[in-house]
Design a protein around this motif. Structure first.
Motif, short mmCIF file in Angstrom:
data_model
loop_
_atom_site.label_atom_id
_atom_site.label_comp_id
_atom_site.label_asym_id
_atom_site.label_seq_id
_atom_site.Cartn_x
_atom_site.Cartn_y
_atom_site.Cartn_z
N LEU A 15 0.83 -1.20 0.00
CA LEU A 15 0.00 0.00 0.00
C LEU A 15 0.86 1.26 0.00
CD1 LEU A 15 -2.82 -1.02 2.52
CD2 LEU A 15 -3.10 -0.55 0.07
N ASN A 16 1.97 1.22 0.75
CA ASN A 16 2.90 2.35 0.73
C ASN A 16 3.45 2.59 -0.67
OD1 ASN A 16 3.03 3.54 3.31
ND2 ASN A 16 4.28 1.87 4.10
N GLN A 17 3.78 1.53 -1.37
CA GLN A 17 4.30 1.66 -2.73
C GLN A 17 3.24 2.25 -3.66
OE1 GLN A 17 5.65 -2.27 -3.79
NE2 GLN A 17 7.12 -2.35 -2.13
N LEU A 18 2.00 1.82 -3.50
CA LEU A 18 0.92 2.36 -4.34
C LEU A 18 0.70 3.84 -4.04
CD1 LEU A 18 -1.60 -0.61 -4.09
CD2 LEU A 18 -0.56 0.24 -6.19
N GLU A 19 0.76 4.18 -2.76
CA GLU A 19 0.56 5.58 -2.39
C GLU A 19 1.68 6.45 -2.95
OE1 GLU A 19 0.48 9.30 -0.39
OE2 GLU A 19 2.12 7.86 -0.12
N GLU A 20 2.90 5.96 -2.92
CA GLU A 20 4.02 6.72 -3.47
C GLU A 20 3.87 6.92 -4.98
OE1 GLU A 20 7.59 4.74 -2.37
OE2 GLU A 20 7.38 5.16 -0.22
N SER A 21 3.36 5.91 -5.68
CA SER A 21 3.20 6.03 -7.12
C SER A 21 2.15 7.08 -7.47
CB SER A 21 2.81 4.68 -7.74
OG SER A 21 1.51 4.30 -7.34
N LEU A 22 1.16 7.25 -6.60
CA LEU A 22 0.11 8.23 -6.86
C LEU A 22 0.56 9.66 -6.55
CD1 LEU A 22 -3.10 6.40 -5.58
CD2 LEU A 22 -2.52 6.95 -7.94
N ARG A 23 1.70 9.80 -5.87
CA ARG A 23 2.21 11.14 -5.60
C ARG A 23 2.75 11.81 -6.86
NH1 ARG A 23 5.82 10.16 -0.11
NH2 ARG A 23 4.11 9.45 1.25
N ASP A 24 3.09 11.01 -7.86
CA ASP A 24 3.62 11.56 -9.10
C ASP A 24 2.45 12.08 -9.94
OD1 ASP A 24 4.86 12.22 -11.42
OD2 ASP A 24 5.43 10.16 -11.97
N PRO A 25 2.34 13.39 -10.10
CA PRO A 25 1.19 13.93 -10.84
C PRO A 25 1.17 13.50 -12.30
CG PRO A 25 2.82 15.66 -10.41
CD PRO A 25 3.23 14.46 -9.61
N GLN A 26 2.34 13.18 -12.84
CA GLN A 26 2.40 12.76 -14.24
C GLN A 26 1.74 11.39 -14.45
OE1 GLN A 26 3.43 14.69 -16.81
NE2 GLN A 26 3.51 16.22 -15.17
N VAL A 51 -11.05 12.11 -11.15
CA VAL A 51 -11.96 11.28 -10.34
C VAL A 51 -11.25 10.01 -9.89
CG1 VAL A 51 -14.16 10.05 -10.31
CG2 VAL A 51 -13.96 12.20 -11.57
N VAL A 52 -10.52 9.39 -10.80
CA VAL A 52 -9.83 8.14 -10.48
C VAL A 52 -8.72 8.37 -9.46
CG1 VAL A 52 -8.29 6.38 -11.44
CG2 VAL A 52 -10.41 6.98 -12.64
N HIS A 53 -7.94 9.42 -9.65
CA HIS A 53 -6.86 9.71 -8.70
C HIS A 53 -7.41 9.94 -7.30
CE1 HIS A 53 -3.75 12.26 -6.73
NE2 HIS A 53 -2.92 11.43 -7.35
N ARG A 54 -8.47 10.72 -7.20
CA ARG A 54 -9.09 10.98 -5.90
C ARG A 54 -9.64 9.68 -5.29
NH1 ARG A 54 -11.85 14.94 -7.52
NH2 ARG A 54 -13.76 13.85 -8.08
N SER A 55 -10.24 8.85 -6.11
CA SER A 55 -10.82 7.60 -5.62
C SER A 55 -9.73 6.66 -5.09
CB SER A 55 -11.61 6.91 -6.74
OG SER A 55 -12.72 7.68 -7.12
N LEU A 56 -8.62 6.58 -5.80
CA LEU A 56 -7.56 5.67 -5.38
C LEU A 56 -6.85 6.16 -4.13
CD1 LEU A 56 -6.03 4.52 -8.80
CD2 LEU A 56 -7.77 3.42 -7.37
N ARG A 57 -6.66 7.47 -4.01
CA ARG A 57 -6.08 8.01 -2.77
C ARG A 57 -7.00 7.71 -1.58
NH1 ARG A 57 -1.80 11.76 -3.12
NH2 ARG A 57 -1.84 11.57 -0.85
N HIS A 58 -8.30 7.86 -1.80
CA HIS A 58 -9.28 7.55 -0.76
C HIS A 58 -9.20 6.07 -0.37
CE1 HIS A 58 -13.33 6.20 0.57
NE2 HIS A 58 -13.34 7.35 1.23
#
Length: 264
Positions: A15-26, A51-58
């Motif tokens: 989950l930490n790895q997924l969260e880090e990948s979502l930090r990249d706005p590109q 919408v997808v980025h917000r949903s996945l961060r949530h």
């Protein structure tokens, strides 16, 4: 116990790895000549990527919180309530991105947008605040979106989360399917007796009569970690589909779902 702790640590690390990948706005930008860049050209005011980025961060936040509670070992129900929220957010992301048809993707995006504002209007309506016509304006605009995008208005209907999750279920009929996990966690969210019994382990019982007994129960951490994995798996799936839809065509990105020993 050691095996459960090991599995839980693995899930939290992923989950930490997924969260880090979502930090990249590109990672959430629709590149030129990608599927979603074509969608934006047809409907420029709503971006599926946002919408997808917000949903996945949530989803990730809910799952990490659930994992933290599982680490504590004292919480019976809350991890499963959090998992339900994660399932719905991550499944929504998959549902929005999954169709190969641009018309289908745009219809789903419009449906999600309209459903979101419908509930916002309901929530706002329960207050004494004046929205100055904002929700009425949004409702009228949502009604026009299908014409702007060039899709059939009758297709822009949000199905509700049970039907939505059923349509994207990863392993139908198997123990760790997304739909099965969601149904159980939904039961926990509403404090249904059958669901509360399923997610806990009875360690003592006192029968008072034929129809009355007292039951001492403890958390089922192993089941909790398994259900954490279902949510993490769905976030990973959505992330891959997002890459498929945001990458310049032609590309060779493909996704294949299969059960691994970690999910069995």
């Amino acid at each position: 116990m050691a095996d459960v702790d090991r599995r839980l640590d693995e899930e939290l690390n992923r989950l930490n790895q997924l969260e880090e990948s979502l930090r990249d706005p590109q990672g959430c930008v629709a590149r030129p000549n990608s599927d979603l860049s074509a969608d934006v050209a047809r409907l420029p005011d709503i971006w599926a990527t946002s919408v997808v980025h917000r949903s996945l961060r949530h989803a990730i936040e809910c799952l990490y919180a659930a994992g933290t509670l599982l680490s504590d070992g004292e919480w019976l129900h809350a991890p499963f309530v959090l998992a339900r929220g994660a399932y719905e957010s991550s499944a929504l992301a998959v549902w929005l991105l999954q169709p190969d048809s641009a018309d289908a993707r745009l219809s789903r995006l419009i449906a999600q947008h309209g459903d979101s504002w419908r509930y916002s209007e309901k929530a706002y309506g329960g207050t004494t605040l004046d929205d100055d016509g904002f929700h009425s304006e949004r409702r009228q605009y949502a009604a026009k979106m299908s014409a702007i995008a060039g899709v059939n208005k009758s297709e822009c209907r949000f199905p509700g989360f049970e039907r939505l999750i059923e349509s994207v279920d990863d392993f139908p009929g198997q123990g760790e399917s997304l739909l099965t996990a969601w149904r159980l966690c939904s039961g926990v969210s509403h404090a249904k007796t059958w669901a509360l019994n399923e997610i806990t382990v009875e360690v003592d019982r006192l029968d008072e009569s034929e129809h009355l007994h007292f039951s001492a129960r403890v958390p089922n951490r192993s089941l909790g970690v398994t259900f954490l994995g279902v949510g993490r798996r769905t976030v990973e799936r959505a992330s891959i589909v997002l890459s498929i839809r945001t990458s310049t065509r032609p590309h060779g990105i493909r996704m294949q779902m299969r059960r691994s020993t970690a999910d069995s």
